[in-house]
Design an enzyme around this catalytic site. Structure first.
Site, PDB file in Angstrom:
ATOM      1  N   LYS A 181       0.841  -1.212   0.000  1.00 46.69           N
ATOM      2  CA  LYS A 181       0.000   0.000   0.000  1.00 46.69           C
ATOM      3  C   LYS A 181       0.864   1.244   0.000  1.00 46.69           C
ATOM      4  O   LYS A 181       0.616   2.200  -0.730  1.00 46.69           O
ATOM      5  CB  LYS A 181      -0.935  -0.007   1.214  1.00 46.69           C
ATOM      6  CG  LYS A 181      -2.037  -1.045   1.103  1.00 46.69           C
ATOM      7  CD  LYS A 181      -2.824  -1.263   2.384  1.00 46.69           C
ATOM      8  CE  LYS A 181      -3.755  -2.464   2.215  1.00 46.69           C
ATOM      9  NZ  LYS A 181      -4.448  -2.840   3.429  1.00 46.69           N
TER      10      LYS A 181
ATOM     11  N   GLN B  62      -4.662  -1.582   9.802  1.00 49.51           N
ATOM     12  CA  GLN B  62      -4.559  -2.904   9.165  1.00 49.51           C
ATOM     13  C   GLN B  62      -5.206  -3.967  10.049  1.00 49.51           C
ATOM     14  O   GLN B  62      -4.937  -4.059  11.246  1.00 49.51           O
ATOM     15  CB  GLN B  62      -3.068  -3.221   8.937  1.00 49.51           C
ATOM     16  CG  GLN B  62      -2.834  -4.469   8.118  1.00 49.51           C
ATOM     17  CD  GLN B  62      -3.228  -4.342   6.642  1.00 49.51           C
ATOM     18  OE1 GLN B  62      -3.481  -3.260   6.149  1.00 49.51           O
ATOM     19  NE2 GLN B  62      -3.290  -5.465   5.966  1.00 49.51           N
TER      20      GLN B  62
ATOM     21  N   ASP C 276     -11.114   3.150   4.317  1.00 46.84           N
ATOM     22  CA  ASP C 276     -11.454   1.726   4.194  1.00 46.84           C
ATOM     23  C   ASP C 276     -12.958   1.560   4.018  1.00 46.84           C
ATOM     24  O   ASP C 276     -13.425   0.527   3.559  1.00 46.84           O
ATOM     25  CB  ASP C 276     -11.066   1.002   5.494  1.00 46.84           C
ATOM     26  CG  ASP C 276      -9.810   0.153   5.355  1.00 46.84           C
ATOM     27  OD1 ASP C 276      -9.157  -0.072   6.379  1.00 46.84           O
ATOM     28  OD2 ASP C 276      -9.504  -0.303   4.238  1.00 46.84           O
TER      29      ASP C 276
HETATM   30  N1  LIG Z   1      -7.871  -2.186   7.230  1.00 51.76           N
HETATM   31  C1  LIG Z   1      -7.638  -3.097   6.277  1.00 51.76           C
HETATM   32  N2  LIG Z   1      -7.949  -2.808   4.999  1.00 51.76           N
HETATM   33  C2  LIG Z   1      -7.707  -3.717   3.998  1.00 51.76           C
HETATM   34  O1  LIG Z   1      -8.023  -3.448   2.819  1.00 51.76           O
HETATM   35  C3  LIG Z   1      -7.108  -4.952   4.322  1.00 51.76           C
HETATM   36  C4  LIG Z   1      -6.821  -5.220   5.665  1.00 51.76           C
HETATM   37  N3  LIG Z   1      -7.079  -4.289   6.617  1.00 51.76           N
HETATM   38  N4  LIG Z   1      -6.284  -6.402   6.033  1.00 51.76           N
HETATM   39  C5  LIG Z   1      -5.927  -7.403   5.045  1.00 51.76           C
HETATM   40  C6  LIG Z   1      -6.734  -7.296   3.790  1.00 51.76           C
HETATM   41  C7  LIG Z   1      -6.090  -7.980   2.605  1.00 51.76           C
HETATM   42  N5  LIG Z   1      -5.887  -6.910   1.648  1.00 51.76           N
HETATM   43  C8  LIG Z   1      -5.223  -7.104   0.427  1.00 51.76           C
HETATM   44  C9  LIG Z   1      -4.809  -6.025  -0.334  1.00 51.76           C
HETATM   45  C10 LIG Z   1      -4.108  -6.243  -1.525  1.00 51.76           C
HETATM   46  C11 LIG Z   1      -3.806  -7.517  -1.943  1.00 51.76           C
HETATM   47  C12 LIG Z   1      -3.025  -7.708  -3.193  1.00 51.76           C
HETATM   48  O2  LIG Z   1      -2.494  -6.767  -3.762  1.00 51.76           O
HETATM   49  N6  LIG Z   1      -2.885  -8.979  -3.666  1.00 51.76           N
HETATM   50  C13 LIG Z   1      -2.104  -9.254  -4.876  1.00 51.76           C
HETATM   51  C14 LIG Z   1      -0.955 -10.204  -4.567  1.00 51.76           C
HETATM   52  C15 LIG Z   1      -0.071  -9.641  -3.490  1.00 51.76           C
HETATM   53  C16 LIG Z   1       1.000 -10.686  -3.130  1.00 51.76           C
HETATM   54  O3  LIG Z   1       1.762 -11.012  -4.049  1.00 51.76           O
HETATM   55  O4  LIG Z   1       0.969 -11.142  -1.971  1.00 51.76           O
HETATM   56  C17 LIG Z   1      -2.986  -9.950  -5.904  1.00 51.76           C
HETATM   57  O5  LIG Z   1      -4.017 -10.534  -5.486  1.00 51.76           O
HETATM   58  O6  LIG Z   1      -2.642  -9.882  -7.090  1.00 51.76           O
HETATM   59  C18 LIG Z   1      -4.220  -8.604  -1.191  1.00 51.76           C
HETATM   60  C19 LIG Z   1      -4.932  -8.385  -0.009  1.00 51.76           C
HETATM   61  C20 LIG Z   1      -6.338  -5.745   2.141  1.00 51.76           C
HETATM   62  N7  LIG Z   1      -6.795  -5.893   3.370  1.00 51.76           N
END
Ligand SMILES: Nc1nc(=O)c2c([nH]1)NC[C@@H]1CN(c3ccc(C(=O)N[C@@H](CCC(=O)O)C(=O)O)cc3)C=[N+]21
Length: 284
Positions: free
Chosen positions: A53, A97, A120
């Site tokens: 992020k 987070q 969020d």
């Molecule tokens: N307050 C809060 N807000 C959130 O938005 C929040 C959170 N807590 N806790 C955890 C989850 C999970 N999350 C992700 C964000 C981006 C990818 C992302 O970019 N994934 C990539 C892969 C990343 C990698 O390679 O690990 C993809 O799917 O292509 C995944 C998961 C946001 N979250």
């Protein structure tokens, strides 16, 4: 004939470019959008997402600050930190987070974030406004899914959307956003008997379960659009979604891959919400 891939990286980049333009305009007016990310404890996955992020913020010229707190931080200490961020003029968005350590109540923490900085979209006021179709920050993952459907030209009005999973931050708001675009929405979950009899009715199937390869060919109607919100690890610790991609590929008309589908959109919409929060401070 394989399914059309809905490419979250590409669509996400297109939206980030537009957000970067808005950042440039704001900076010309002396305002740099700022995002504060609060990370409590040392959960590895969270640290990766948080780094992602921050990098994404900086890549489009935003300011981002990481507030890293130890696992044993008390709830009062965390709330005090959030109150400081609520007051800071250089911070327009605040993200705490999740998950938080067990001794801290997430609902209390989320409700403490100033609604005008709740990028969020998790706070009760944001959720209430979203339910009422009022102007508010939409939760990033469901918001990102709506953008994937929009940019892919997927028809929503009158279509049957089936959601698998009913979490506060994905499943439940996902159904509301689709409803607001005139879909017919069915919510399913762990207590739904004979799940495939529901999911096979879906024109648009949203998998937000959190179980690797849970959605297989008997869950999917020929020609359905399949959106995989899952972020799981398979037996070789490889990132995978809730959908068994190999089985569903060719049955679905469109499918989102994991990685490279919904995940990048979650970050993209966080940037979108943060620039909006900064712009909102100018409109008085
Ligand atoms: N307050 C809060 N807000 C959130 O938005 C929040 C959170 N807590 N806790 C955890 C989850 C999970 N999350 C992700 C964000 C981006 C990818 C992302 O970019 N994934 C990539 C892969 C990343 C990698 O390679 O690990 C993809 O799917 O292509 C995944 C998961 C946001 N979250």
């Amino acid at each position: 004939m394989s399914s059309a891939i809905i490419n979250g990286k590409e669509i996400g980049q297109e939206i980030r470019n537009a957000v970067a333009e808005r950042v440039t305009r704001l900076k010309e007016r002396g305002l740099t959008p700022g995002l504060a990310v609060v990370l409590v404890g040392d959960n590895q996955a969270s640290a990766t997402y948080v780094r992602n992020k921050q990098k994404s913020c900086e890549a489009i010229g935003m300011f981002s600050e990481l507030i890293k707190l130890p696992e044993e931080t008390t709830q009062e200490e965390l709330l005090a930190q959030i109150e400081l961020l609520n007051q800071r003029e250089d911070i327009h968005g605040i993200l705490v987070q999740l998950p938080l350590p067990k001794h801290i109540d997430e609902d209390t923490v989320i409700a403490t974030i100033a609604v005008e900085k709740d990028v969020d979209g998790f706070s009760p006021v944001s959720v209430g406004k979203m339910m009422l179709g009022q102007e508010t920050f939409l939760p990033c993952t469901p918001f990102g899914v709506m953008k994937l459907l929009e940019y892919s030209g997927i028809e929503i009005a009158g279509k049957h959307a089936v959601i698998v999973g009913r979490s506060h931050i994905v499943g439940k708001p996902m159904g509301q956003l689709l409803l607001q675009k005139d879909a017919t929405v069915t919510y399913t979950h762990s207590k739904t008997p004979d799940l495939p009899s529901f999911t096979r009715q879906a024109d648009i199937l949203i998998a937000a379960v959190g179980r690797a390869n849970f959605i297989t060919k008997e869950h999917v109607k020929e020609g359905a659009v399949v959106i995989d919100v899952g972020i799981n690890r398979d037996d070789n610790n490889k990132l995978c979604g809730d959908v068994n991609f190999a089985e569903v590929d060719g049955i679905a008309s469109h499918i989102t891959p994991v990685p490279g589908g919904v995940g990048p959109m979650t970050i993209t919409m966080l940037l979108f919400n943060t620039v909006q929060a900064a712009e909102n401070t100018l409109v008085q």
